[in-house]
Structure formats: C-alpha cells, structure tokens
Design an enzyme around this catalytic site. Structure first.
Site, PDB file in Angstrom:
ATOM      1  N   GLU A 191       2.625   7.424   9.011  1.00  6.53           N
ATOM      2  CA  GLU A 191       2.462   6.551  10.174  1.00  6.53           C
ATOM      3  C   GLU A 191       3.816   6.098  10.698  1.00  6.53           C
ATOM      4  O   GLU A 191       4.787   6.028   9.951  1.00  6.53           O
ATOM      5  CB  GLU A 191       1.584   5.341   9.822  1.00  6.53           C
ATOM      6  CG  GLU A 191       2.078   4.530   8.654  1.00  6.53           C
ATOM      7  CD  GLU A 191       1.048   3.547   8.070  1.00  6.53           C
ATOM      8  OE1 GLU A 191      -0.159   3.720   8.280  1.00  6.53           O
ATOM      9  OE2 GLU A 191       1.486   2.611   7.391  1.00  6.53           O
ATOM     10  N   HIS A 196       0.102   5.587   0.939  1.00  5.31           N
ATOM     11  CA  HIS A 196      -0.845   6.568   1.466  1.00  5.31           C
ATOM     12  C   HIS A 196      -0.632   7.906   0.759  1.00  5.31           C
ATOM     13  O   HIS A 196       0.507   8.300   0.507  1.00  5.31           O
ATOM     14  CB  HIS A 196      -0.663   6.732   2.977  1.00  5.31           C
ATOM     15  CG  HIS A 196      -0.771   5.440   3.719  1.00  5.31           C
ATOM     16  ND1 HIS A 196      -1.899   4.658   3.676  1.00  5.31           N
ATOM     17  CD2 HIS A 196       0.112   4.775   4.502  1.00  5.31           C
ATOM     18  CE1 HIS A 196      -1.701   3.578   4.419  1.00  5.31           C
ATOM     19  NE2 HIS A 196      -0.493   3.623   4.916  1.00  5.31           N
ATOM     20  N   HIS A 253       4.703   0.178   1.019  1.00  4.80           N
ATOM     21  CA  HIS A 253       5.094  -0.691   2.135  1.00  4.80           C
ATOM     22  C   HIS A 253       4.050  -1.769   2.358  1.00  4.80           C
ATOM     23  O   HIS A 253       2.935  -1.696   1.846  1.00  4.80           O
ATOM     24  CB  HIS A 253       5.274   0.132   3.417  1.00  4.80           C
ATOM     25  CG  HIS A 253       4.012   0.834   3.855  1.00  4.80           C
ATOM     26  ND1 HIS A 253       3.596   2.020   3.286  1.00  4.80           N
ATOM     27  CD2 HIS A 253       3.074   0.512   4.777  1.00  4.80           C
ATOM     28  CE1 HIS A 253       2.456   2.398   3.845  1.00  4.80           C
ATOM     29  NE2 HIS A 253       2.115   1.499   4.762  1.00  4.80           N
ATOM     30  N   ARG A 291      -3.963   0.409  -2.795  1.00  2.00           N
ATOM     31  CA  ARG A 291      -3.364  -0.933  -2.701  1.00  2.00           C
ATOM     32  C   ARG A 291      -2.709  -1.382  -4.005  1.00  2.00           C
ATOM     33  O   ARG A 291      -3.173  -1.046  -5.078  1.00  2.00           O
ATOM     34  CB  ARG A 291      -4.437  -1.938  -2.281  1.00  2.00           C
ATOM     35  CG  ARG A 291      -4.949  -1.682  -0.874  1.00  2.00           C
ATOM     36  CD  ARG A 291      -5.968  -2.717  -0.413  1.00  2.00           C
ATOM     37  NE  ARG A 291      -6.354  -2.454   0.968  1.00  2.00           N
ATOM     38  CZ  ARG A 291      -7.296  -1.582   1.317  1.00  2.00           C
ATOM     39  NH1 ARG A 291      -7.958  -0.922   0.382  1.00  2.00           N
ATOM     40  NH2 ARG A 291      -7.573  -1.380   2.583  1.00  2.00           N
ATOM     41  N   GLN A 324       0.798  -1.218   0.000  1.00  2.00           N
ATOM     42  CA  GLN A 324       0.000   0.000   0.000  1.00  2.00           C
ATOM     43  C   GLN A 324       0.831   1.269   0.000  1.00  2.00           C
ATOM     44  O   GLN A 324       2.005   1.265   0.357  1.00  2.00           O
ATOM     45  CB  GLN A 324      -0.937  -0.006   1.202  1.00  2.00           C
ATOM     46  CG  GLN A 324      -0.274  -0.346   2.525  1.00  2.00           C
ATOM     47  CD  GLN A 324      -1.296  -0.597   3.622  1.00  2.00           C
ATOM     48  OE1 GLN A 324      -1.581   0.293   4.393  1.00  2.00           O
ATOM     49  NE2 GLN A 324      -1.831  -1.798   3.676  1.00  2.00           N
TER      50      GLN A 324
END
EC number: 5.3.1.8
Length: 402
Positions: free
Chosen positions: A137, A102, A266, A285, A100
C-alpha cells in the site's frame, strides 16, 4: 450503456472505532453524526463494492467488471488480475491503528486456503486472511500525518534499549538474536509480565502527556496516548507499546507519500491520507488493538530488518499538472492532479481509473459529461478519452494501474 465508460462512483464509508467524526462527512457532504467515519472505500472489494451511477440505475462496480473484464480493465489487466487490482481509500485517523503486517501474495493464497479448509467463517473475529491477495500500500498525506514504519536501524535501536530503563533487559537479546529474537521475546511475554514491566514506564509518561510537554516525535507521546485511549488503561498494558519504541516514528507532510511493502510492520498514528493498496483486506496484527492478534502468524510474515524511511515526493508529469508516486507494486499507482481555474487536462485512460475530488469544481467530458465538486468520485474504464476542465482551483487524486 456499452459505449459509455465514464461514471459517477459512490463508495462506502467504514465506521471503524479509530476514525474521526468530521473529515470524511465534510468531504462527502454528509451530515456529521455520533458515528466515527474512518475510511471511505472506492473499489470493487467483495466486502464493500462501490456503485456506479449508470443510465439504467445503480450498478455494482464488481458486477460491471465481471460482466466485461477486458473492456473495463483492458486485456492485460483482465488476464493478470481478473478483477480491479486496487482498492482506493480516504482515511481519517483519530486514534492509533493496530500494529500490522501484510502478507506476500504467495503467503496470502496459502493462508486463505488453510483457513477455508479449517472451516473458519470469513467474518470470524479470529480470521487472519479475508482473501487470497497481498496488500502492499501507499499513502499520500492530506494533513500532517504520523505513522510507525519498520524497525529502527541498529544504532538507533541500541540507543533506545539503553536509554529506556524498562527495555534495558532486552538489549542482550537484540545483540544475540537480532530483530527477530527481540520482537519474539516481547510478543510472547505473558500479560502479567508486560503489566509489571511497563507499569513504571506508564507512570512516568502519563503525567508529561497530560501536561502537554511531550513531542510527537517521542515514543513516550504515543505510548501515553495508547494507554489513555485504552478502556483497559493500566490494568492491561498493551504489548504494542514495545513496537512504538522499536519502530521508526515518521512524520509525513501534506503531499508526502510512504510505501509499505509486504512484511514491513507499521501503524498509522494520526492524520488524514489518501491510501491506495492491492485489492485486499488481509491484516496480521501485533498490538494496540482489541482485535485478534496471532503472534505466530505475525512473526512468520514480518521482515526483521532495519528500515530507513523513504518519504516519496512524487514526480511531476503532464506539463506539471500531475504528480505521480511510482512504487514497485504492479497493482496500482496513485497521482494528484492540480488545476488552476480555466486550466484543461486531457487524457486517455490507459487503465481503469478511479478519482476523488478533494477540493474545487470543474467538469469532465468524455463518453458522458459529469460536473465535479468536492467529494465526488468518478470511474473511467480503460480507453476512455476525456477532458477535465477546472472552474475553480481543482485537486483530484487518481488511482490507476502502472
């Protein structure tokens, strides 16, 4: 109620198929069931807000913040974010997650607005954007943890393209068109071609995997696991297998942290971690998943550059009682508080804090007095002064705003 700023918090368990069965229930003191427990969410995301145990009864955290944003978040954070800017989670990864990426904040706002305009329901399986936020994140490993993280540096990727017979035909593509040309080439391959191309690779790695002779640092290990765990098996080989060979395979030891910024491709492979991110559920994805894959959208947001994995060890603060993991993200910061029996940690929350007790027992005293034990979560609004005392060796992970 208005002067109380310290509460027990009840989060939400997410039962995604890739999760383990025992770690999260055992942490939270819940019965182990047939249902996997993949993530434990502590936050105010609209899709699964946590609940505070207030004097008057249960209170949704997003509601508590919306009623008095400046008092809970602080004036600065209320003006900048307008909501709790982070989402705190405990993850138990039994099976590999999808590859994925972001989006950035600006791209998330555009994508969210476009999908709303197109009338795609928020819950639709082909929806890319669940909100208008970015999702950088950080994860701190709670066990031996394995993940894919960004593209291999050029010399290493060249070596892989030469060494793996099924990938040799892509070496000239990489020389001519770089990371983007290479990734686009494999992500846009028709399924039949993927099956034909990767079948010899599958036939080679599966027996070694079954015999237990592959190391986890070897992409062959994760390739074989992906095929073994896929209900489609050899009938429909997953294009995510290319990413296993193209990306860094990173092993984080307990206490090690890894930061994933917008655009870094990642995938989590195995283990448990504490994860803190911007308050978003936006995921594009690229494989290893039965979920919606939008190749065009993925390519638009991926950073096509070498990544040299940076394992963060954290910095010791508060007389060595706390280890903090700074990142460039303005939305969040994670730290770990470790106290010996009888030790006291005193602090005034400079931003809203969310904690989870990973082990041990103690008590926190502030505008309320709350006994603590393993699996308990606490929320402290800005300005709350508290004293945390350990009765046994105590480990607390804390989310806040830098």
């Amino acid at each position: 109620m208005s002067n109380r700023k310290l509460f027990y918090l009840n989060g939400k368990v997410q039962h995604y198929a890739w999760g383990g069965f025992t770690y999260i229930p055992q942490l939270l003191g819940l019965p182990v069931s047939e249902q996997p427990s993949a993530e434990y969410w502590m936050g105010a995301h609209q899709s699964a807000p946590s609940t505070l145990q207030a004097t008057s009864g249960p209170l949704l955290l997003n509601q508590y913040i919306a009623d008095q944003p400046a008092e809970v978040l602080g004036t600065k954070a209320a003006e900048r974010f307008g909501e709790l800017p982070y989402l705190f989670k405990i993850l138990d990864v039994k099976d590999m997650l999808s590859i994925q990426v972001h989006p950035t904040k600006a791209e998330a706002e555009k994508g969210f607005a476009a999908e709303n305009e197109a009338g795609i329901p928020l819950t639709a399986s082909n929806r890319n954007y669940k909100d208008a936020n970015h999702k950088p994140e950080i994860m701190v490993a709670l066990s031996d943890f394995w993940l894919l993280h960004g593209f291999l540096p050029e010399p290493q990727l060249r070596k892989v393209l030469q060494a793996v017979p099924e990938l040799q035909s892509f070496a000239p593509v990489f020389e001519k068109e770089g990371y983007k040309g290479l990734y686009k080439a494999v992500m846009e391959l028709p399924q039949e071609e993927i099956n034909t191309l990767l079948r010899p690779l599958a036939d080679r790695v599966l027996p070694s995997y079954a015999a237990g002779t592959l190391e986890k640092s070897d992409p062959a290990f994760w390739t074989a696991r992906a095929i073994s765990n896929d209900p489609e098996g050899l009938n429909r080989l997953d294009r995510g297998i290319f990413s296993i060979y193209f990306f860094n395979i990173v092993n984080a030891k307990p206490g090690d942290a890894v930061f994933q910024d917008a655009g870094i491709p990642h995938a989590y492979l195995e283990g448990q971690n504490a994860e803190l991110m911007a308050n978003s559920d936006n995921v594009l994805r690229g494989g290893l998943t039965p979920k919606h894959i939008d190749v065009e959208e993925l390519l638009k947001h991926t950073r096509f550059e070498a990544v040299y994995p940076n394992i963060l060890k954290g910095e010791s603060i508060h007389n060595g009682q706390e280890r903090i993991y700074p990142t460039p993200a303005p939305d969040f910061v994670i730290s770990r508080i470790g106290l010996k029996p009888g030790e006291v940690y005193e602090h005034t929350a400079a931003a809203p804090e969310t904690w989870i007790v990973l082990n041990g027992e103690g008590v926190v005293k502030g505008s309320a007095e709350l006994p603590l034990k393993k699996g308990v979560s606490v929320f402290a609004a800005i300005g709350e002064s508290y004293t945390l005392t350990a009765t046994t060796e105590l480990t607390v992970f804390k989310a806040s705003i830098p």
